[in-house]
Design a protein around this motif. Structure first.
Motif, PDB file in Angstrom:
ATOM      1  N   VAL A 128       1.001  -1.150  -0.095  1.00  0.00           N
ATOM      2  CA  VAL A 128       0.079   0.062  -0.001  1.00  0.00           C
ATOM      3  C   VAL A 128       0.865   1.421  -0.098  1.00  0.00           C
ATOM      4  O   VAL A 128       0.803   2.102  -0.815  1.00  0.00           O
ATOM      5  CB  VAL A 128      -0.932  -0.022   1.224  1.00  0.00           C
ATOM      6  CG1 VAL A 128      -1.551   1.377   1.478  1.00  0.00           C
ATOM      7  CG2 VAL A 128      -2.119  -0.982   0.968  1.00  0.00           C
ATOM      8  N   GLU A 129       2.095   1.254   0.826  1.00  0.00           N
ATOM      9  CA  GLU A 129       2.725   2.399   0.907  1.00  0.00           C
ATOM     10  C   GLU A 129       3.652   2.766  -0.340  1.00  0.00           C
ATOM     11  O   GLU A 129       3.399   3.527  -0.925  1.00  0.00           O
ATOM     12  CB  GLU A 129       3.751   2.099   2.139  1.00  0.00           C
ATOM     13  CG  GLU A 129       4.373   3.333   2.636  1.00  0.00           C
ATOM     14  CD  GLU A 129       5.406   3.180   3.512  1.00  0.00           C
ATOM     15  OE1 GLU A 129       5.435   1.936   4.462  1.00  0.00           O
ATOM     16  OE2 GLU A 129       6.781   3.654   3.321  1.00  0.00           O
ATOM     17  N   ASN A 130       4.154   1.742  -0.851  1.00  0.00           N
ATOM     18  CA  ASN A 130       4.679   1.893  -2.455  1.00  0.00           C
ATOM     19  C   ASN A 130       3.809   2.293  -3.428  1.00  0.00           C
ATOM     20  O   ASN A 130       3.991   3.083  -4.166  1.00  0.00           O
ATOM     21  CB  ASN A 130       5.385   0.706  -2.713  1.00  0.00           C
ATOM     22  CG  ASN A 130       6.601   0.658  -3.631  1.00  0.00           C
ATOM     23  OD1 ASN A 130       6.509   0.713  -5.058  1.00  0.00           O
ATOM     24  ND2 ASN A 130       7.653   1.330  -3.221  1.00  0.00           N
ATOM     25  N   MET A 131       2.623   1.626  -3.361  1.00  0.00           N
ATOM     26  CA  MET A 131       1.527   2.283  -4.364  1.00  0.00           C
ATOM     27  C   MET A 131       1.378   3.691  -4.241  1.00  0.00           C
ATOM     28  O   MET A 131       1.248   4.326  -5.272  1.00  0.00           O
ATOM     29  CB  MET A 131       0.266   1.432  -4.136  1.00  0.00           C
ATOM     30  CG  MET A 131      -0.845   1.667  -5.077  1.00  0.00           C
ATOM     31  SD  MET A 131      -2.299   0.699  -4.708  1.00  0.00           S
ATOM     32  CE  MET A 131      -2.728   1.472  -3.092  1.00  0.00           C
ATOM     33  N   ARG A 132       1.108   3.946  -3.017  1.00  0.00           N
ATOM     34  CA  ARG A 132       0.679   5.548  -2.591  1.00  0.00           C
ATOM     35  C   ARG A 132       1.878   6.424  -3.283  1.00  0.00           C
ATOM     36  O   ARG A 132       1.647   7.505  -3.792  1.00  0.00           O
ATOM     37  CB  ARG A 132       0.532   5.726  -1.140  1.00  0.00           C
ATOM     38  CG  ARG A 132      -0.770   5.156  -0.803  1.00  0.00           C
ATOM     39  CD  ARG A 132      -1.040   5.584   0.641  1.00  0.00           C
ATOM     40  NE  ARG A 132      -2.534   5.438   1.066  1.00  0.00           N
ATOM     41  CZ  ARG A 132      -3.049   4.985   2.050  1.00  0.00           C
ATOM     42  NH1 ARG A 132      -2.461   4.549   3.143  1.00  0.00           N
ATOM     43  NH2 ARG A 132      -4.340   4.944   2.385  1.00  0.00           N
ATOM     44  N   VAL A 133       2.987   6.094  -3.046  1.00  0.00           N
ATOM     45  CA  VAL A 133       4.322   6.775  -3.592  1.00  0.00           C
ATOM     46  C   VAL A 133       4.195   6.949  -4.897  1.00  0.00           C
ATOM     47  O   VAL A 133       4.411   7.936  -5.733  1.00  0.00           O
ATOM     48  CB  VAL A 133       5.608   6.238  -3.130  1.00  0.00           C
ATOM     49  CG1 VAL A 133       6.794   6.898  -3.785  1.00  0.00           C
ATOM     50  CG2 VAL A 133       5.677   6.369  -1.691  1.00  0.00           C
ATOM     51  N   PHE A 134       3.945   5.913  -5.732  1.00  0.00           N
ATOM     52  CA  PHE A 134       3.792   5.752  -7.184  1.00  0.00           C
ATOM     53  C   PHE A 134       2.655   6.483  -7.889  1.00  0.00           C
ATOM     54  O   PHE A 134       2.925   7.283  -8.549  1.00  0.00           O
ATOM     55  CB  PHE A 134       3.573   4.272  -7.551  1.00  0.00           C
ATOM     56  CG  PHE A 134       3.444   4.150  -9.084  1.00  0.00           C
ATOM     57  CD1 PHE A 134       4.667   3.969 -10.005  1.00  0.00           C
ATOM     58  CD2 PHE A 134       2.238   3.986  -9.773  1.00  0.00           C
ATOM     59  CE1 PHE A 134       4.506   4.194 -11.275  1.00  0.00           C
ATOM     60  CE2 PHE A 134       2.197   4.033 -10.969  1.00  0.00           C
ATOM     61  CZ  PHE A 134       3.244   4.033 -12.007  1.00  0.00           C
ATOM     62  N   LEU A 135       1.651   6.454  -7.041  1.00  0.00           N
ATOM     63  CA  LEU A 135       0.505   7.326  -7.561  1.00  0.00           C
ATOM     64  C   LEU A 135       0.585   8.872  -7.187  1.00  0.00           C
ATOM     65  O   LEU A 135       0.262   9.651  -8.124  1.00  0.00           O
ATOM     66  CB  LEU A 135      -0.859   6.904  -7.006  1.00  0.00           C
ATOM     67  CG  LEU A 135      -1.469   5.265  -7.197  1.00  0.00           C
ATOM     68  CD1 LEU A 135      -2.526   5.226  -6.353  1.00  0.00           C
ATOM     69  CD2 LEU A 135      -1.431   5.334  -8.632  1.00  0.00           C
ATOM     70  N   LYS A 136       1.384   9.134  -6.341  1.00  0.00           N
ATOM     71  CA  LYS A 136       1.668  10.532  -6.103  1.00  0.00           C
ATOM     72  C   LYS A 136       2.502  11.194  -7.104  1.00  0.00           C
ATOM     73  O   LYS A 136       2.311  12.192  -7.703  1.00  0.00           O
ATOM     74  CB  LYS A 136       2.551  10.948  -4.655  1.00  0.00           C
ATOM     75  CG  LYS A 136       1.688  10.937  -3.472  1.00  0.00           C
ATOM     76  CD  LYS A 136       1.235  12.574  -3.097  1.00  0.00           C
ATOM     77  CE  LYS A 136       0.095  12.528  -2.050  1.00  0.00           C
ATOM     78  NZ  LYS A 136      -1.249  12.647  -2.648  1.00  0.00           N
ATOM     79  N   THR A 137       3.727  10.387  -7.285  1.00  0.00           N
ATOM     80  CA  THR A 137       4.402  10.586  -8.648  1.00  0.00           C
ATOM     81  C   THR A 137       3.584  10.892  -9.977  1.00  0.00           C
ATOM     82  O   THR A 137       3.834  11.830 -10.643  1.00  0.00           O
ATOM     83  CB  THR A 137       5.619   9.532  -8.848  1.00  0.00           C
ATOM     84  OG1 THR A 137       6.040   8.938  -7.682  1.00  0.00           O
ATOM     85  CG2 THR A 137       6.725   9.947  -9.720  1.00  0.00           C
ATOM     86  N   VAL A 138       2.672   9.807 -10.246  1.00  0.00           N
ATOM     87  CA  VAL A 138       1.851  10.055 -11.233  1.00  0.00           C
ATOM     88  C   VAL A 138       1.156  11.379 -11.410  1.00  0.00           C
ATOM     89  O   VAL A 138       0.840  12.199 -12.276  1.00  0.00           O
ATOM     90  CB  VAL A 138       1.102   9.082 -11.593  1.00  0.00           C
ATOM     91  CG1 VAL A 138      -0.079   8.957 -12.811  1.00  0.00           C
ATOM     92  CG2 VAL A 138       1.784   7.566 -11.794  1.00  0.00           C
ATOM     93  N   GLU A 139       0.522  11.600  -9.997  1.00  0.00           N
ATOM     94  CA  GLU A 139      -0.240  12.903  -9.977  1.00  0.00           C
ATOM     95  C   GLU A 139       0.451  14.067 -10.182  1.00  0.00           C
ATOM     96  O   GLU A 139      -0.247  15.054 -10.684  1.00  0.00           O
ATOM     97  CB  GLU A 139      -0.924  13.006  -8.480  1.00  0.00           C
ATOM     98  CG  GLU A 139      -2.399  12.012  -8.489  1.00  0.00           C
ATOM     99  CD  GLU A 139      -2.892  11.987  -7.155  1.00  0.00           C
ATOM    100  OE1 GLU A 139      -4.023  11.961  -6.972  1.00  0.00           O
ATOM    101  OE2 GLU A 139      -2.209  11.939  -6.198  1.00  0.00           O
ATOM    102  N   ASN A 140       1.879  14.230 -10.033  1.00  0.00           N
ATOM    103  CA  ASN A 140       2.614  15.238  -9.838  1.00  0.00           C
ATOM    104  C   ASN A 140       3.145  15.658 -11.210  1.00  0.00           C
ATOM    105  O   ASN A 140       4.054  16.577 -11.405  1.00  0.00           O
ATOM    106  CB  ASN A 140       3.592  15.362  -8.649  1.00  0.00           C
ATOM    107  CG  ASN A 140       2.931  15.395  -7.520  1.00  0.00           C
ATOM    108  OD1 ASN A 140       1.951  15.868  -7.173  1.00  0.00           O
ATOM    109  ND2 ASN A 140       3.722  14.890  -6.369  1.00  0.00           N
ATOM    110  N   GLU A 141       3.007  14.677 -12.034  1.00  0.00           N
ATOM    111  CA  GLU A 141       3.606  14.802 -13.623  1.00  0.00           C
ATOM    112  C   GLU A 141       2.903  15.624 -14.534  1.00  0.00           C
ATOM    113  O   GLU A 141       1.482  15.707 -14.358  1.00  0.00           O
ATOM    114  CB  GLU A 141       3.932  13.334 -13.997  1.00  0.00           C
ATOM    115  CG  GLU A 141       5.303  12.945 -13.684  1.00  0.00           C
ATOM    116  CD  GLU A 141       5.612  11.533 -14.020  1.00  0.00           C
ATOM    117  OE1 GLU A 141       4.531  10.654 -14.725  1.00  0.00           O
ATOM    118  OE2 GLU A 141       6.555  10.727 -13.704  1.00  0.00           O
TER     119      GLU A 141
END
Lengths: 141, 141
Positions: A128-141
């Motif tokens: 869950v934690e790693n997924m959240r980090v990935f999704l934040k990266t996508v959102e900020n792109e």
């Protein structure tokens, strides 16, 4: 974001508790998850009565309409592999995760696409934690 | 023709005798099969030592260069699902077959593409015969 969650159904449901944790976190974070029901314990019964052509049309539509695909790949599945390649051909970011120790296809492990992220987790919380980090990266792109 | 043969490796090798029959028939009929070695009994050992990124690059190249994909889908596999979707996105005809009684993903069973053919077989000879009919149709188009 609109997130397509992809997991094994016909291939086996051993990892269902992890599917549930991932989907719960996505919903808590305010994402829309059209496939949230696939994390339910009794989904094989529910999906078992839907015709294959209906499931195919529905799922391809959801992949086409999503912003990101999140896939749990500890249990082999033709459907999940198909959806990952479909998402990639449509230019969608894909987050894959699997339990450390699972035997995962080299066609998944060796994918070099910059839109593709794979993570081996110890616990559902890790995933869950790693997924959240990935999704934040996508959102900020 | 140049035929990409796709089957489960990491996901399980229970259907290896059928893989062998399909590949043997393809080679007897004069087709070129870059993945013929995937039907070997000891392939998991051979492929086990190749790096994932090398297998990914190699297999994507072979799918891209082939005329037709032949996939055996009785055993769930992320790699096979991925390769079927990849072939489809490239406009390649796909022949899928599975042992009657296998639980096959509805994302495979429900595919409505005119380039996609699926066949449930009783015996390896059945599967070979149906594959040959499909390939003749493709050759005559």
């Amino acid at each position: 974001m609109n997130i397509y969650f992809s997991c094994s159904i016909t291939g086996g449901r051993n990892d269902q508790p992890v599917y549930r944790s991932l989907v719960k976190a996505l919903l808590e974070d305010g994402h829309s998850v059209p496939t949230a029901h696939l994390a339910d314990e009794n989904i094989t019964l529910q999906e078992g009565i839907v015709e294959a052509d209906e499931i195919y049309r529905r799922d391809v539509g959801w992949v086409t309409g999503c912003d990101v695909v999140v896939a749990e790949v500890s249990t082999p599945s033709h459907g999940v592999g198909y959806e990952i390649a479909l998402a990639e051909s449509l230019g969608k970011p894909v987050f894959c995760c699997y339990q450390i120790g699972s035997r995962v296809s080299k066609m998944i492990l060796g994918n070099p696409s910059t839109l593709f992220h794979i993570y081996a987790y110890n616990t559902a919380d890790d995933a869950v934690e790693n997924m959240r980090v990935f999704l934040k990266t996508v959102e900020n792109e």
